[in-house]
Design an enzyme around this catalytic site. Structure first.
Site, PDB file in Angstrom:
ATOM      1  N   ASP A  70      -2.065  -7.807  -1.830  1.00 40.08           N
ATOM      2  CA  ASP A  70      -2.515  -9.149  -2.184  1.00 40.08           C
ATOM      3  C   ASP A  70      -2.444 -10.073  -0.970  1.00 40.08           C
ATOM      4  O   ASP A  70      -2.885 -11.222  -1.026  1.00 40.08           O
ATOM      5  CB  ASP A  70      -1.728  -9.707  -3.364  1.00 40.08           C
ATOM      6  N   SER A  71      -1.942  -9.540   0.144  1.00 39.50           N
ATOM      7  CA  SER A  71      -2.019 -10.252   1.425  1.00 39.50           C
ATOM      8  C   SER A  71      -3.465 -10.488   1.837  1.00 39.50           C
ATOM      9  O   SER A  71      -3.738 -11.290   2.743  1.00 39.50           O
ATOM     10  CB  SER A  71      -1.285  -9.472   2.520  1.00 39.50           C
ATOM     11  N   ASP A 103      -2.257  -3.489  -4.945  1.00 40.82           N
ATOM     12  CA  ASP A 103      -1.335  -4.536  -5.388  1.00 40.82           C
ATOM     13  C   ASP A 103      -1.824  -5.151  -6.696  1.00 40.82           C
ATOM     14  O   ASP A 103      -3.015  -5.458  -6.830  1.00 40.82           O
ATOM     15  CB  ASP A 103      -1.259  -5.643  -4.333  1.00 40.82           C
ATOM     16  N   LYS A 144       1.178  -1.370  -7.002  1.00 44.95           N
ATOM     17  CA  LYS A 144       2.435  -1.985  -6.570  1.00 44.95           C
ATOM     18  C   LYS A 144       2.616  -3.299  -7.295  1.00 44.95           C
ATOM     19  O   LYS A 144       1.657  -4.048  -7.493  1.00 44.95           O
ATOM     20  CB  LYS A 144       2.447  -2.229  -5.061  1.00 44.95           C
ATOM     21  N   GLU A 198       5.637  -6.683  -7.835  1.00 45.24           N
ATOM     22  CA  GLU A 198       6.816  -7.314  -7.257  1.00 45.24           C
ATOM     23  C   GLU A 198       7.877  -7.590  -8.313  1.00 45.24           C
ATOM     24  O   GLU A 198       7.568  -7.951  -9.447  1.00 45.24           O
ATOM     25  CB  GLU A 198       6.418  -8.630  -6.574  1.00 45.24           C
ATOM     26  N   GLU A 207      11.436  -6.175   1.454  1.00 45.14           N
ATOM     27  CA  GLU A 207      10.916  -7.147   2.413  1.00 45.14           C
ATOM     28  C   GLU A 207      11.958  -8.200   2.760  1.00 45.14           C
ATOM     29  O   GLU A 207      12.588  -8.778   1.877  1.00 45.14           O
ATOM     30  CB  GLU A 207       9.656  -7.827   1.861  1.00 45.14           C
TER      31      GLU A 207
END
Length: 282
Positions: free
Chosen positions: A63-64, A102, A132, A134, A200
């Site tokens: 999602d970056s 993501d 993925k 979070e 992270e």
């Protein structure tokens, strides 16, 4: 050199093994063997092809993309519909890599049912091999549901960019008393069925401790040298990102400077009537 050697029949070099499709089981095997591996982000066909050719085993369509593709300030605004076309391109460009997609903010937090619907859409519409998401203990139920449905899940703990507003900015996580919660998060996602976990902006000593505790691979980004793998945003890694980058970033090239040079030369040659030349014309 014999004719046989020229044509490859009698070379003294061992015959290279054909590359195989990377699976989550390979990552588990590599952890057991102490073999470290690299993960990079990718957002399009051409870049994915280059990284696949370079032997990068895992590609993350992160999602970056919110920052480096769409120009948002954070990852929060990016949507499923904005990410899905990017994942499709990466899957087509990387026939050997494991491609992880993501799940964007707002697409799984409501609970297991929402997470399953989102992850299913990503796998069906893009061909991604895993997703993925979070969070630690708070998303363990979502991870368990996806894993039970046969969807491989990469977890993400420590600093979670989608929660940047709640965390008060870009800050190292897991210091002091918070270390115990980070450990609990790591164990929770493993027990829920995650095949690996990104850590992270976690202190190196804590990341080392967690890596030793877990049986699944840890992927570090700003988490020291002792994780089982490392990940970087490719634009940071290759020097395309302008301005200041995070402490954990190392630039392995200067793609930005080369792009500017090539674009400038192209524009100059067009303006001067040098390009296209005779050899570029029909």
């Amino acid at each position: 050199m014999s004719e046989q050697t020229v044509y490859g029949a009698a070379s003294d070099q061992p015959t290279p093994k054909p590359r195989v499709k990377v699976r989550t089981t390979h990552l588990q095997k590599w952890k057991a063997e102490g073999h470290k591996w690299a993960m990079l982000t990718a957002y399009d066909f051409s870049t994915a092809r280059a990284f696949d050719d370079a032997g990068i085993p895992v590609l993350l369509v992160g999602d970056s993309a919110a920052n480096v593709v769409y120009g948002y300030d954070t990852t929060v605004p990016i949507t499923i519909d904005e990410l899905i076309p990017l994942v499709r391109g990466v899957v087509r460009g990387a026939p050997h890599a494991l491609v992880v997609a993501d799940l964007p903010f707002g697409s799984y937090e409501e609970g297991p049912r929402q997470a399953l619907a989102t992850a299913t859409r990503f796998l069906k519409e893009t061909g991604a091999h895993a997703v993925k998401l979070e969070g630690g203990e708070r998303v363990a139920e979502q991870i368990a549901t996806l894993s039970a449905a046969g969807i491989p899940v990469m977890a993400h703990i420590g600093f979670t960019p989608q929660s940047v507003n709640g965390l008060g900015g870009f800050k190292v996580q897991g210091r002091g008393d918070a270390a115990e919660q980070t450990i609990h998060d790591a164990i929770a996602v493993q027990e829920a069925g995650a095949f690996s976990v990104v850590m992270e902006m976690v202190p190196a000593e804590l990341a080392t401790q967690i890596t030793g505790k877990l049986t699944i691979p840890t992927v570090g980004i700003g988490a020291g040298p002792n994780c089982d793998a490392q990940v970087l945003v490719w634009q940071d890694m290759a020097g395309l990102t302008s301005g200041r980058t995070a402490k954990f970033v190392k630039r392995f090239g200067d793609v930005g400077a080369e792009l500017r040079r090539a674009a400038s030369q192209y524009a100059d040659e067009v303006a001067a009537g040098v390009f296209p030349a005779e050899e570029h014309s029909f």
